[in-house]
Design a protein around this motif. Sequence first.
Motif, PDB file in Angstrom:
ATOM      1  N   TYR A  39       0.950  -1.150   0.047  1.00 24.36           N
ATOM      2  CA  TYR A  39       0.110   0.025  -0.027  1.00 24.36           C
ATOM      3  C   TYR A  39       0.973   1.120  -0.132  1.00 24.36           C
ATOM      4  N   THR A  40       1.956   1.606   0.860  1.00 27.45           N
ATOM      5  CA  THR A  40       2.585   2.535   1.214  1.00 27.45           C
ATOM      6  C   THR A  40       3.629   2.536  -0.271  1.00 27.45           C
ATOM      7  N   LEU A  84       1.432   4.531  -2.643  1.00 29.86           N
ATOM      8  CA  LEU A  84       1.056   5.632  -2.396  1.00 29.86           C
ATOM      9  C   LEU A  84       2.358   6.563  -2.723  1.00 29.86           C
ATOM     10  N   VAL A  88      -8.371   0.467  -0.468  1.00 29.40           N
ATOM     11  CA  VAL A  88      -7.246   1.365  -0.121  1.00 29.40           C
ATOM     12  C   VAL A  88      -6.457   1.414  -1.580  1.00 29.40           C
ATOM     13  N   ALA A  90      -3.036   4.264  -4.994  1.00 32.73           N
ATOM     14  CA  ALA A  90      -3.637   4.269  -3.620  1.00 32.73           C
ATOM     15  C   ALA A  90      -4.483   5.203  -3.290  1.00 32.73           C
ATOM     16  N   PRO A 111      -5.570   7.318  -0.137  1.00 29.93           N
ATOM     17  CA  PRO A 111      -4.958   7.590   0.996  1.00 29.93           C
ATOM     18  C   PRO A 111      -6.181   7.569   2.087  1.00 29.93           C
ATOM     19  N   THR A 123      -2.831   7.944   9.626  1.00 28.03           N
ATOM     20  CA  THR A 123      -2.718   8.158   8.282  1.00 28.03           C
ATOM     21  C   THR A 123      -1.773   7.238   7.687  1.00 28.03           C
ATOM     22  N   PRO A 124      -1.603   7.403   6.280  1.00 29.83           N
ATOM     23  CA  PRO A 124      -0.517   6.734   5.451  1.00 29.83           C
ATOM     24  C   PRO A 124       0.714   6.584   6.157  1.00 29.83           C
ATOM     25  N   GLU A 160       2.828   3.144   7.284  1.00 30.05           N
ATOM     26  CA  GLU A 160       4.126   2.982   6.857  1.00 30.05           C
ATOM     27  C   GLU A 160       5.086   2.557   7.784  1.00 30.05           C
ATOM     28  N   ASP A 178       2.228  11.819   2.197  1.00 34.31           N
ATOM     29  CA  ASP A 178       0.953  11.604   2.884  1.00 34.31           C
ATOM     30  C   ASP A 178      -0.022  12.769   2.786  1.00 34.31           C
TER      31      ASP A 178
END
Length: 183
Positions: A20-21, A24, A57, A71, A73, A88-89, A93, A165
């Motif tokens: 996911y991160t 992002l 997500v 992603a 957010p 938050t992201p 992370e 983010d």
Amino acid sequence: MNGLLSVAQLLDEPRLVRLYTFVLREDEVTIDDVVDALELPRTTAYSDTGTLVEFGVLSRGEERKTHRYSAVPVTLTANLDGNEYTVTPTLIEAFGRSSQDQDLDLLIQRHGLGKLAAALTYAIPYAEGEMSERLAARELDLQPAFAIAILHALRDVVLDMQTVDPYFGDIRSARDRSPETED
């Protein structure tokens, strides 16, 4: 409610957090990008991206022959170990890095996700040069060497995530409260 369930499901698996991160940070990726960057088997990459799309997500663009993933957010306020934090992201992370960082992993095992969120509130002003390592470590109420190791690990998270983010400014920061002055 869907955001809470998505984050809870996401935080259940560090490998999914890493994916996911990564997406992002990269803005838009293909399965080939995921396989190459995260060194995942292709079937795992397909399975994990599908899972993250189901969680809501990640989104999958189907305009081209090769699907592109981006992603979504997430942000939510949660009560973690008796204190209110904004998830938050960046926190996601930090949690994801625990699978590759023994200090972060130990912090979560011994003290829980709430302590990781609390440590992040000190890591932000530390990473931005607004709080000394010594003061931030003391405020964490952990063994000093361990607290410093946590701050170093989270410094990298802060520096990596503050530009990607979109909710970074919503994270509670220790600079917003007046800690005791240094000895």
